[in-house]
Design a protein around this motif. Structure first.
Motif, PDB file in Angstrom:
ATOM      1  N   LEU A  68       0.828  -1.197   0.000  1.00 11.39           N
ATOM      2  CA  LEU A  68       0.000   0.000   0.000  1.00 11.39           C
ATOM      3  C   LEU A  68       0.871   1.259   0.000  1.00 11.39           C
ATOM      4  O   LEU A  68       2.041   1.218   0.374  1.00 11.39           O
ATOM      5  CB  LEU A  68      -0.922  -0.007   1.221  1.00 11.39           C
ATOM      6  CG  LEU A  68      -1.905  -1.181   1.282  1.00 11.39           C
ATOM      7  CD1 LEU A  68      -2.684  -1.173   2.594  1.00 11.39           C
ATOM      8  CD2 LEU A  68      -2.877  -1.147   0.099  1.00 11.39           C
ATOM      9  N   ASP A  69       0.293   2.396  -0.430  1.00 12.97           N
ATOM     10  CA  ASP A  69       1.060   3.639  -0.580  1.00 12.97           C
ATOM     11  C   ASP A  69       2.275   3.400  -1.468  1.00 12.97           C
ATOM     12  O   ASP A  69       3.405   3.784  -1.140  1.00 12.97           O
ATOM     13  CB  ASP A  69       1.507   4.186   0.780  1.00 12.97           C
ATOM     14  CG  ASP A  69       0.338   4.663   1.635  1.00 12.97           C
ATOM     15  OD1 ASP A  69      -0.578   5.314   1.079  1.00 12.97           O
ATOM     16  OD2 ASP A  69       0.325   4.381   2.846  1.00 12.97           O
ATOM     17  N   GLY A  70       2.039   2.760  -2.602  1.00 13.65           N
ATOM     18  CA  GLY A  70       3.136   2.371  -3.482  1.00 13.65           C
ATOM     19  C   GLY A  70       4.034   3.501  -3.894  1.00 13.65           C
ATOM     20  O   GLY A  70       5.259   3.336  -3.994  1.00 13.65           O
ATOM     21  N   GLU A  71       3.475   4.692  -4.106  1.00 10.50           N
ATOM     22  CA  GLU A  71       4.294   5.821  -4.551  1.00 10.50           C
ATOM     23  C   GLU A  71       5.297   6.247  -3.488  1.00 10.50           C
ATOM     24  O   GLU A  71       6.339   6.832  -3.798  1.00 10.50           O
ATOM     25  CB  GLU A  71       3.421   7.017  -4.949  1.00 10.50           C
ATOM     26  CG  GLU A  71       2.567   7.590  -3.833  1.00 10.50           C
ATOM     27  CD  GLU A  71       1.186   6.968  -3.752  1.00 10.50           C
ATOM     28  OE1 GLU A  71       0.214   7.713  -3.580  1.00 10.50           O
ATOM     29  OE2 GLU A  71       1.077   5.730  -3.849  1.00 10.50           O
ATOM     30  N   ALA A  72       5.009   5.947  -2.231  1.00  9.07           N
ATOM     31  CA  ALA A  72       5.906   6.340  -1.135  1.00  9.07           C
ATOM     32  C   ALA A  72       6.956   5.286  -0.824  1.00  9.07           C
ATOM     33  O   ALA A  72       8.096   5.612  -0.477  1.00  9.07           O
ATOM     34  CB  ALA A  72       5.088   6.634   0.128  1.00  9.07           C
ATOM     35  N   PHE A  73       6.606   4.001  -0.944  1.00  7.30           N
ATOM     36  CA  PHE A  73       7.465   2.942  -0.425  1.00  7.30           C
ATOM     37  C   PHE A  73       8.016   1.981  -1.463  1.00  7.30           C
ATOM     38  O   PHE A  73       8.788   1.092  -1.122  1.00  7.30           O
ATOM     39  CB  PHE A  73       6.700   2.150   0.651  1.00  7.30           C
ATOM     40  CG  PHE A  73       6.210   2.994   1.786  1.00  7.30           C
ATOM     41  CD1 PHE A  73       7.091   3.712   2.560  1.00  7.30           C
ATOM     42  CD2 PHE A  73       4.856   3.083   2.074  1.00  7.30           C
ATOM     43  CE1 PHE A  73       6.659   4.507   3.613  1.00  7.30           C
ATOM     44  CE2 PHE A  73       4.397   3.863   3.118  1.00  7.30           C
ATOM     45  CZ  PHE A  73       5.299   4.588   3.893  1.00  7.30           C
ATOM     46  N   PHE A  74       7.629   2.124  -2.727  1.00  6.00           N
ATOM     47  CA  PHE A  74       8.038   1.163  -3.738  1.00  6.00           C
ATOM     48  C   PHE A  74       9.562   1.086  -3.881  1.00  6.00           C
ATOM     49  O   PHE A  74      10.158   0.009  -3.843  1.00  6.00           O
ATOM     50  CB  PHE A  74       7.408   1.532  -5.082  1.00  6.00           C
ATOM     51  CG  PHE A  74       7.684   0.551  -6.191  1.00  6.00           C
ATOM     52  CD1 PHE A  74       7.011  -0.658  -6.255  1.00  6.00           C
ATOM     53  CD2 PHE A  74       8.608   0.841  -7.182  1.00  6.00           C
ATOM     54  CE1 PHE A  74       7.243  -1.563  -7.280  1.00  6.00           C
ATOM     55  CE2 PHE A  74       8.854  -0.055  -8.219  1.00  6.00           C
ATOM     56  CZ  PHE A  74       8.171  -1.254  -8.260  1.00  6.00           C
ATOM     57  N   THR A  75      10.217   2.228  -4.017  1.00  7.14           N
ATOM     58  CA  THR A  75      11.656   2.241  -4.269  1.00  7.14           C
ATOM     59  C   THR A  75      12.436   1.620  -3.116  1.00  7.14           C
ATOM     60  O   THR A  75      13.311   0.776  -3.324  1.00  7.14           O
ATOM     61  CB  THR A  75      12.149   3.676  -4.516  1.00  7.14           C
ATOM     62  OG1 THR A  75      11.435   4.232  -5.620  1.00  7.14           O
ATOM     63  CG2 THR A  75      13.630   3.690  -4.842  1.00  7.14           C
ATOM     64  N   SER A  76      12.136   2.029  -1.891  1.00 10.00           N
ATOM     65  CA  SER A  76      12.878   1.487  -0.744  1.00 10.00           C
ATOM     66  C   SER A  76      12.592   0.008  -0.545  1.00 10.00           C
ATOM     67  O   SER A  76      13.490  -0.762  -0.207  1.00 10.00           O
ATOM     68  CB  SER A  76      12.539   2.271   0.526  1.00 10.00           C
ATOM     69  OG  SER A  76      11.164   2.158   0.847  1.00 10.00           O
ATOM     70  N   MET A  77      11.355  -0.409  -0.773  1.00  8.53           N
ATOM     71  CA  MET A  77      11.029  -1.820  -0.580  1.00  8.53           C
ATOM     72  C   MET A  77      11.688  -2.686  -1.645  1.00  8.53           C
ATOM     73  O   MET A  77      12.175  -3.786  -1.346  1.00  8.53           O
ATOM     74  CB  MET A  77       9.518  -2.028  -0.592  1.00  8.53           C
ATOM     75  CG  MET A  77       9.088  -3.437  -0.249  1.00  8.53           C
ATOM     76  SD  MET A  77       9.598  -3.984   1.407  1.00  8.53           S
ATOM     77  CE  MET A  77       8.272  -3.268   2.404  1.00  8.53           C
ATOM     78  N   VAL A  78      11.711  -2.209  -2.893  1.00  7.87           N
ATOM     79  CA  VAL A  78      12.389  -2.966  -3.952  1.00  7.87           C
ATOM     80  C   VAL A  78      13.862  -3.149  -3.595  1.00  7.87           C
ATOM     81  O   VAL A  78      14.416  -4.247  -3.710  1.00  7.87           O
ATOM     82  CB  VAL A  78      12.244  -2.268  -5.312  1.00  7.87           C
ATOM     83  CG1 VAL A  78      13.211  -2.876  -6.332  1.00  7.87           C
ATOM     84  CG2 VAL A  78      10.816  -2.390  -5.824  1.00  7.87           C
ATOM     85  N   GLY A  79      14.515  -2.078  -3.156  1.00  5.65           N
ATOM     86  CA  GLY A  79      15.925  -2.184  -2.790  1.00  5.65           C
ATOM     87  C   GLY A  79      16.151  -3.154  -1.648  1.00  5.65           C
ATOM     88  O   GLY A  79      17.100  -3.948  -1.673  1.00  5.65           O
ATOM     89  N   THR A  80      15.280  -3.107  -0.640  1.00 11.69           N
ATOM     90  CA  THR A  80      15.425  -3.993   0.512  1.00 11.69           C
ATOM     91  C   THR A  80      15.228  -5.453   0.121  1.00 11.69           C
ATOM     92  O   THR A  80      16.025  -6.330   0.473  1.00 11.69           O
ATOM     93  CB  THR A  80      14.416  -3.604   1.600  1.00 11.69           C
ATOM     94  OG1 THR A  80      14.625  -2.243   1.986  1.00 11.69           O
ATOM     95  CG2 THR A  80      14.569  -4.493   2.823  1.00 11.69           C
ATOM     96  N   VAL A  81      14.155  -5.724  -0.613  1.00  8.89           N
ATOM     97  CA  VAL A  81      13.869  -7.102  -1.025  1.00  8.89           C
ATOM     98  C   VAL A  81      14.949  -7.624  -1.962  1.00  8.89           C
ATOM     99  O   VAL A  81      15.415  -8.762  -1.826  1.00  8.89           O
ATOM    100  CB  VAL A  81      12.483  -7.188  -1.698  1.00  8.89           C
ATOM    101  CG1 VAL A  81      12.288  -8.537  -2.381  1.00  8.89           C
ATOM    102  CG2 VAL A  81      11.386  -6.956  -0.666  1.00  8.89           C
ATOM    103  N   ASP A  82      15.378  -6.801  -2.909  1.00  5.88           N
ATOM    104  CA  ASP A  82      16.406  -7.227  -3.857  1.00  5.88           C
ATOM    105  C   ASP A  82      17.699  -7.580  -3.141  1.00  5.88           C
ATOM    106  O   ASP A  82      18.329  -8.605  -3.422  1.00  5.88           O
ATOM    107  CB  ASP A  82      16.649  -6.127  -4.887  1.00  5.88           C
ATOM    108  CG  ASP A  82      17.537  -6.589  -6.026  1.00  5.88           C
ATOM    109  OD1 ASP A  82      17.172  -7.569  -6.679  1.00  5.88           O
ATOM    110  OD2 ASP A  82      18.590  -5.971  -6.260  1.00  5.88           O
ATOM    111  N   TYR A  83      18.101  -6.754  -2.180  1.00  8.22           N
ATOM    112  CA  TYR A  83      19.345  -7.013  -1.462  1.00  8.22           C
ATOM    113  C   TYR A  83      19.234  -8.270  -0.593  1.00  8.22           C
ATOM    114  O   TYR A  83      20.103  -9.147  -0.623  1.00  8.22           O
ATOM    115  CB  TYR A  83      19.718  -5.816  -0.598  1.00  8.22           C
ATOM    116  CG  TYR A  83      21.064  -5.985   0.061  1.00  8.22           C
ATOM    117  CD1 TYR A  83      22.238  -5.652  -0.620  1.00  8.22           C
ATOM    118  CD2 TYR A  83      21.179  -6.498   1.355  1.00  8.22           C
ATOM    119  CE1 TYR A  83      23.476  -5.830  -0.029  1.00  8.22           C
ATOM    120  CE2 TYR A  83      22.420  -6.681   1.946  1.00  8.22           C
ATOM    121  CZ  TYR A  83      23.565  -6.342   1.254  1.00  8.22           C
ATOM    122  OH  TYR A  83      24.782  -6.535   1.835  1.00  8.22           O
ATOM    123  N   LEU A  84      18.163  -8.360   0.189  1.00 11.77           N
ATOM    124  CA  LEU A  84      18.022  -9.495   1.100  1.00 11.77           C
ATOM    125  C   LEU A  84      17.841 -10.817   0.360  1.00 11.77           C
ATOM    126  O   LEU A  84      18.216 -11.876   0.865  1.00 11.77           O
ATOM    127  CB  LEU A  84      16.834  -9.276   2.044  1.00 11.77           C
ATOM    128  CG  LEU A  84      16.992  -8.191   3.105  1.00 11.77           C
ATOM    129  CD1 LEU A  84      15.717  -8.054   3.922  1.00 11.77           C
ATOM    130  CD2 LEU A  84      18.174  -8.483   4.028  1.00 11.77           C
TER     131      LEU A  84
END
Length: 404
Positions: A68-84
């Motif tokens: 939810l609130d994709g415009e706010a959290f998409f970039t940080s979540m993609v980076g976190t998931v990709d790294y982990l």
């Protein structure tokens, strides 16, 4: 692989060497999709991230995070998931669906309640109460759309902050079959006179919650002279969020077979808590995904990796392939220590699982260089370049060709 000499501190280079780099030198991390919702009677935009191993005709399939609130959290979540997932192998790779807002107040509130937490009426919340329709949109339109167009697994995660966190908890309590795991980041528990707390007390403590997992984060929004002990006896509205979160934690303690954790962030406020909490949430939800042994443990074999991911597959309830980043790291560790047979087995395992990943063919090329097999090294580099043009791979191929 772009980096031949393996150093644990340089792990990011092992899987990020071939980023999603386009001909125009832009790096793309996702797609924007727009489709019409008959339920909401409007067009909706989603931002979709697909892991790199799912590109170029790969048959890989992935669990899905609905954010939810994709415009706010998409970039940080993609980076976190990709790294982990791809770098350190602590969680599975995931498709991330960031849902952009049109009317946030309408969609992320379960009832019409035009009042603030202190009871003051406000026009800011006049459109509230569209939560049931929004959840119908998710279940009957968005999820079928995503599952038809992307290579998904049946595992779904739901993530939200503030009113989004309220929506996540409402789904856990009222629609538990939609998702496998839930992340509620400083949820608005105060909504409609603590409605979600009353519902949770009734539902979570009476039904069996096997197979469901929840991570809940709470920010420090208390007055500076308050603490988490005294706040339970405090009545000031300024301290209500932490007080309510502590009360909700007591309900979670009485839940039946729900896997959950609650974490307080004393240094974070309501706006800053999502960034550190999203990593903590993923680490908790996938704590059994990571291998028990460190990557530099020389006793790790291909058989050990396969057995571990067999157990992970049982946990996720679908077949889970070993992390390409972790296995590649194991291959380079073996290569550095001149355990050539073992290095080949790790690189071969990756290619068996992810044959369309040019980076992994490049890694196999490095193996052949190390054992002095120029012919197979050039073949591996050519295969890598046929999948993606990368300057470093091209340089290595030219060097070998020049020495023929």
């Amino acid at each position: 692989m772009r980096v031949f000499l393996f150093v644990l501190l340089l792990l990011p280079a092992l899987s990020f060497g071939q980023a999603a780099k386009k001909a125009d030198n832009q790096i793309t991390i996702g797609n924007k999709d727009t489709f019409h919702s008959a339920i909401l009677k409007e067009d909706r935009e989603i931002w979709v991230y697909v892991p790199k191993s799912g590109w170029a005709g790969s048959k890989a399939r992935f669990p899905v995070m609905y954010l939810l609130d994709g415009e706010a959290f998409f970039t940080s979540m993609v980076g976190t998931v990709d790294y982990l997932s791809t770098v350190v192998g602590k969680m599975p790779e995931m498709i991330i669906v960031g849902i952009r807002n049109t009317d946030r107040t309408r969609d992320l509130t379960p009832t019409h309640y035009p009042f603030w937490s202190d009871g003051r009426a406000t026009n800011d919340l006049k459109t509230s109460g569209g939560g049931p329709k929004f959840m119908a949109f998710l279940e009957k339109e968005l999820m079928p759309y995503v599952e038809k167009r992307y290579s998904t697994q049946p595992y779904r995660m739901f993530v939200g902050h503030s009113l989004g966190g309220l929506t996540v908890l409402s789904a856990l309590v009222n629609q538990p079959t939609l998702f496998n795991s839930y992340v509620a980041l400083d949820p608005s528990l105060w909504w409609d006179k603590l409605l979600i707390m009353r519902q949770a007390e009734k539902v979570l403590t009476q039904k069996d919650n096997v197979g469901e997992s929840l991570f809940m984060a709470t920010a420090n929004t208390m007055a500076k002279d308050m603490d988490t002990v005294r706040v339970l006896q405090d009545k000031a509205n300024d301290n209500h969020s932490v007080r309510e979160a502590l009360q909700f934690r007591e309900t979670l303690r009485k839940s039946r077979n729900l896997s959950w954790t609650w974490k307080f962030y004393p240094e974070e406020n309501h706006g800053s808590v999502p960034l550190p909490a999203q990593q903590d949430a993923l680490r908790f939800l996938f704590k059994k995904y990571e291998m028990a042994k460190e990557l530099d443990d020389t006793t790790i074999t291909v058989a050990y990796v396969k057995d571990h991911y067999k157990a992970v597959s049982a946990m996720m309830q679908y077949p889970v392939l070993p992390s390409a980043g972790a296995v590649n790291a194991l291959g380079y560790i073996a290569l550095e220590n001149k355990r050539y047979d073992q290095a080949y087995q790790f690189f071969k395992l990756n290619l068996d699982n992810y044959p369309a990943d040019g980076n992994l063919h490049d890694s196999m090329g490095d193996y052949y260089v190390a054992i002095g097999d120029k012919k197979n090294a050039m073949e591996a580099f050519r295969k890598a370049l046929s999948l993606e043009e990368v300057a470093e791979t091209r340089r290595k191929l030219k060097s070998l060709e020049a020495g023929q």
